[in-house]
Scaffold this motif. Structure first.
Motif, PDB file in Angstrom:
ATOM      1  N   ASN A  39      32.905  36.698  32.510  1.00 16.90           N
ATOM      2  CA  ASN A  39      31.489  37.041  32.411  1.00 16.90           C
ATOM      3  C   ASN A  39      31.240  38.534  32.610  1.00 16.90           C
ATOM      4  OD1 ASN A  39      28.816  36.301  31.946  1.00 16.90           O
ATOM      5  ND2 ASN A  39      28.378  36.027  34.142  1.00 16.90           N
ATOM      6  N   GLY A  40      32.224  39.385  32.219  1.00 20.56           N
ATOM      7  CA  GLY A  40      32.066  40.825  32.383  1.00 20.56           C
ATOM      8  C   GLY A  40      32.269  41.312  33.792  1.00 20.56           C
ATOM      9  N   ILE A  41      32.871  40.462  34.631  1.00 26.63           N
ATOM     10  CA  ILE A  41      33.139  40.805  36.025  1.00 26.63           C
ATOM     11  C   ILE A  41      34.653  40.865  36.214  1.00 26.63           C
ATOM     12  CG2 ILE A  41      33.101  39.872  38.370  1.00 26.63           C
ATOM     13  CD1 ILE A  41      30.509  41.125  37.729  1.00 26.63           C
ATOM     14  N   VAL A  42      35.145  41.863  36.980  1.00 26.14           N
ATOM     15  CA  VAL A  42      36.579  41.990  37.226  1.00 26.14           C
ATOM     16  C   VAL A  42      36.817  42.300  38.701  1.00 26.14           C
ATOM     17  CG1 VAL A  42      37.210  42.724  34.896  1.00 26.14           C
ATOM     18  CG2 VAL A  42      36.461  44.431  36.570  1.00 26.14           C
ATOM     19  N   PRO A  43      38.000  41.945  39.236  1.00 26.23           N
ATOM     20  CA  PRO A  43      38.321  42.294  40.625  1.00 26.23           C
ATOM     21  C   PRO A  43      38.294  43.806  40.824  1.00 26.23           C
ATOM     22  CG  PRO A  43      39.853  40.652  39.785  1.00 26.23           C
ATOM     23  CD  PRO A  43      39.058  41.121  38.617  1.00 26.23           C
ATOM     24  N   SER A  71      56.625  26.549  38.469  1.00 25.25           N
ATOM     25  CA  SER A  71      55.900  26.671  37.203  1.00 25.25           C
ATOM     26  C   SER A  71      55.003  25.475  36.918  1.00 25.25           C
ATOM     27  CB  SER A  71      56.895  26.854  36.054  1.00 25.25           C
ATOM     28  OG  SER A  71      57.819  25.777  36.010  1.00 25.25           O
ATOM     29  N   ASP A  72      55.124  24.390  37.697  1.00 26.11           N
ATOM     30  CA  ASP A  72      54.272  23.219  37.497  1.00 26.11           C
ATOM     31  C   ASP A  72      52.884  23.408  38.119  1.00 26.11           C
ATOM     32  OD1 ASP A  72      56.145  21.634  36.101  1.00 26.11           O
ATOM     33  OD2 ASP A  72      57.157  21.146  37.983  1.00 26.11           O
ATOM     34  N   PHE A  73      52.678  24.540  38.831  1.00 27.31           N
ATOM     35  CA  PHE A  73      51.408  24.751  39.530  1.00 27.31           C
ATOM     36  C   PHE A  73      50.838  26.115  39.135  1.00 27.31           C
ATOM     37  CE2 PHE A  73      54.228  22.139  42.054  1.00 27.31           C
ATOM     38  CZ  PHE A  73      53.458  21.020  42.294  1.00 27.31           C
ATOM     39  N   TYR A  74      49.561  26.143  38.791  1.00 34.27           N
ATOM     40  CA  TYR A  74      48.854  27.365  38.411  1.00 34.27           C
ATOM     41  C   TYR A  74      47.662  27.508  39.345  1.00 34.27           C
ATOM     42  CZ  TYR A  74      46.283  30.751  35.549  1.00 34.27           C
ATOM     43  OH  TYR A  74      45.609  31.862  35.093  1.00 34.27           O
ATOM     44  N   ALA A  75      47.707  28.486  40.248  1.00 34.13           N
ATOM     45  CA  ALA A  75      46.637  28.694  41.221  1.00 34.13           C
ATOM     46  C   ALA A  75      45.706  29.797  40.714  1.00 34.13           C
ATOM     47  CB  ALA A  75      47.215  29.069  42.579  1.00 34.13           C
ATOM     48  N   TYR A  76      44.394  29.592  40.878  1.00 34.14           N
ATOM     49  CA  TYR A  76      43.457  30.589  40.364  1.00 34.14           C
ATOM     50  C   TYR A  76      42.138  30.545  41.144  1.00 34.14           C
ATOM     51  CZ  TYR A  76      41.013  26.760  37.966  1.00 34.14           C
ATOM     52  OH  TYR A  76      40.319  25.603  37.665  1.00 34.14           O
ATOM     53  N   LEU A  77      41.417  31.674  41.022  1.00 35.75           N
ATOM     54  CA  LEU A  77      40.060  31.786  41.544  1.00 35.75           C
ATOM     55  C   LEU A  77      39.104  31.793  40.362  1.00 35.75           C
ATOM     56  CD1 LEU A  77      40.627  34.650  44.155  1.00 35.75           C
ATOM     57  CD2 LEU A  77      40.597  32.192  44.591  1.00 35.75           C
ATOM     58  N   ASN A  78      38.048  31.032  40.440  1.00 33.83           N
ATOM     59  CA  ASN A  78      37.082  30.940  39.344  1.00 33.83           C
ATOM     60  C   ASN A  78      35.920  31.892  39.606  1.00 33.83           C
ATOM     61  OD1 ASN A  78      35.570  30.245  37.154  1.00 33.83           O
ATOM     62  ND2 ASN A  78      34.924  28.252  37.947  1.00 33.83           N
ATOM     63  N   ALA A  79      35.949  33.065  38.893  1.00 36.09           N
ATOM     64  CA  ALA A  79      34.858  34.031  39.015  1.00 36.09           C
ATOM     65  C   ALA A  79      34.006  34.063  37.760  1.00 36.09           C
ATOM     66  CB  ALA A  79      35.433  35.423  39.300  1.00 36.09           C
ATOM     67  N   VAL A 109      53.302  30.450  44.769  1.00 34.09           N
ATOM     68  CA  VAL A 109      52.941  30.670  43.363  1.00 34.09           C
ATOM     69  C   VAL A 109      51.955  31.837  43.259  1.00 34.09           C
ATOM     70  CG1 VAL A 109      53.295  28.238  42.813  1.00 34.09           C
ATOM     71  CG2 VAL A 109      51.025  29.032  43.438  1.00 34.09           C
ATOM     72  N   PRO A 110      51.958  32.552  42.130  1.00 32.56           N
ATOM     73  CA  PRO A 110      51.005  33.664  41.946  1.00 32.56           C
ATOM     74  C   PRO A 110      49.570  33.158  41.917  1.00 32.56           C
ATOM     75  CG  PRO A 110      52.801  33.759  40.331  1.00 32.56           C
ATOM     76  CD  PRO A 110      52.901  32.431  41.004  1.00 32.56           C
ATOM     77  N   LEU A 111      48.671  34.025  42.415  1.00 35.58           N
ATOM     78  CA  LEU A 111      47.249  33.701  42.393  1.00 35.58           C
ATOM     79  C   LEU A 111      46.583  34.511  41.285  1.00 35.58           C
ATOM     80  CD1 LEU A 111      44.795  32.284  43.621  1.00 35.58           C
ATOM     81  CD2 LEU A 111      44.555  34.238  45.196  1.00 35.58           C
ATOM     82  N   HIS A 112      45.938  33.826  40.350  1.00 32.98           N
ATOM     83  CA  HIS A 112      45.272  34.466  39.223  1.00 32.98           C
ATOM     84  C   HIS A 112      43.757  34.438  39.437  1.00 32.98           C
ATOM     85  CE1 HIS A 112      49.067  34.302  36.920  1.00 32.98           C
ATOM     86  NE2 HIS A 112      49.232  33.135  37.523  1.00 32.98           N
ATOM     87  N   VAL A 113      43.074  35.263  38.634  1.00 27.42           N
ATOM     88  CA  VAL A 113      41.612  35.306  38.677  1.00 27.42           C
ATOM     89  C   VAL A 113      41.085  35.035  37.279  1.00 27.42           C
ATOM     90  CG1 VAL A 113      39.564  36.721  39.097  1.00 27.42           C
ATOM     91  CG2 VAL A 113      41.547  36.933  40.606  1.00 27.42           C
ATOM     92  N   SER A 114      40.214  34.050  37.173  1.00 30.46           N
ATOM     93  CA  SER A 114      39.541  33.757  35.904  1.00 30.46           C
ATOM     94  C   SER A 114      38.169  34.411  35.943  1.00 30.46           C
ATOM     95  CB  SER A 114      39.419  32.242  35.709  1.00 30.46           C
ATOM     96  OG  SER A 114      38.679  31.962  34.534  1.00 30.46           O
TER      97      SER A 114
END
Length: 338
Positions: free
Chosen positions: A51-55, A80-88, A43-48
């Protein structure tokens, strides 16, 4: 009395009863394990980042999620049942951080029970920077050559500047933003093209403008060409006068569009002198007139006047027959009389 009897019954032969319970629990767990199935999703890895911070550097685009559940349920699950993300969201300063990979389940996945989930990798390093915006000038990227005899004289891009947003170190390095290739191959007139932009970085985005208008101005190539030894012609020589030029030929240098001037072939009547204003003999300076197509410009090096000598016109007479000459033949007389 009954409570005491129940306690007494439990305590009676209790080692055997404990062993039986453990064996039953083991059989239950073994049955449950044997009835579960495993399936892996990429699954795709997203970034949340709120707070004004970006990869600001590459990170894994995907992660592997392995699930274990009943054989019937595993057939119902999809990527599509799974959403993977990093919490920044909690990060405030530039740097590189090891962030845990979280996952959100869809309503369909939440109904699966039991459900075991394993994520690989469990954490990834993420480089982040403060997000900034800035306006960057746009330059067109031209390819190809116009038609023979034409050249690109200029370009106008609308809009001329684009707002870019991304990590501050990347945005600050942008000196210009380039369009995708605009082909001018073989064109012979000015044209306008709608062209997409080339950002060059997946971390810098432009949300306002997707395409720009590029106006390409094309004009003829201007060249010079010289023609040597063209005759000078006399016109309107007064009756009774005879005219003689000081020069009988002249050179001509023309400036004009390459596509036309290369094809031009001058006739014998390019230079002429009008003698109609002369009334007497002598040497007179008269204007040298040049007759060429109006699209060409005559070089200043071409003479403006020429000298013409005018003398009285003398009628030439046939010479008198010499003594002893024979008279014309009779046949000739008959021819003239005829």
């Amino acid at each position: 009395m009954k409570v005491n009897q129940l306690i007494s019954n439990i305590q009676e032969h209790w080692p055997a009863k404990v062993i039986c319970f453990i064996m039953a629990l083991g059989l239950y767990v073994l049955f449950q394990v044997s009835s579960l199935d495993t399936k892996t999703f990429i699954v795709p890895l997203h970034v949340s980042a709120e707070n004004g911070i970006v990869p600001a550097a590459p990170y894994p685009a995907e992660v592997k999620i392995t699930v274990r559940c009943s054989k019937d349920d595993v057939l119902l699950l999809r990527e599509s049942d799974f959403y993977a993300y990093l919490n920044a969201d909690y990060l405030t300063d530039d740097g590189t951080y090891d962030l845990h990979v979280y996952t959100k389940l869809s309503g369909n996945a939440l109904l699966v029970d039991p459900l075991e989930i394993r994520i690989s990798p469990e954490a990834v390093p993420l480089t982040v920077e403060q997000q900034v915006s800035g306006y960057v000038p746009v330059s067109p990227l031209l390819a190809g050559n116009p038609a023979h005899g034409y050249e690109v004289k200029g370009t106008v891009v609308t809009p001329s500047q684009i707002k870019m947003t991304g990590p501050h170190n990347m945005v600050e390095k942008y000196r210009r933003l380039q369009t995708k290739t605009v082909s001018v191959e073989g064109i012979s007139e000015s044209q306008t093209f709608d062209v997409a932009l080339e950002t060059g970085s997946s971390f810098v985005r432009n949300d306002d403008v997707k395409t720009v208008s590029v106006q390409v101005t094309v004009e003829p190539v201007i060249i010079e060409r010289t023609f040597e030894n063209l005759p000078v012609n006399l016109i309107n020589v007064p009756e009774g006068l005879e005219a003689k030029l000081s020069v009988e030929t002249a050179s001509l240098t023309l400036t004009g569009a390459q596509s036309e001037l290369e094809k031009y072939a001058p006739t014998g009547f390019v230079f002429f002198v009008n003698c109609g204003s002369v009334t007497s003999t002598g040497i007179v300076e008269l204007p040298l007139t040049v007759m060429v197509p109006g699209s060409f410009t005559v070089s200043d090096s071409v003479a403006k006047t020429v000298s013409v000598r005018f003398t009285e016109f003398v009628q030439k007479r046939d010479p008198a027959p010499s003594e002893g000459a024979e008279p014309p033949a009779a046949e000739d007389e008959e021819t003239e009389s005829l």
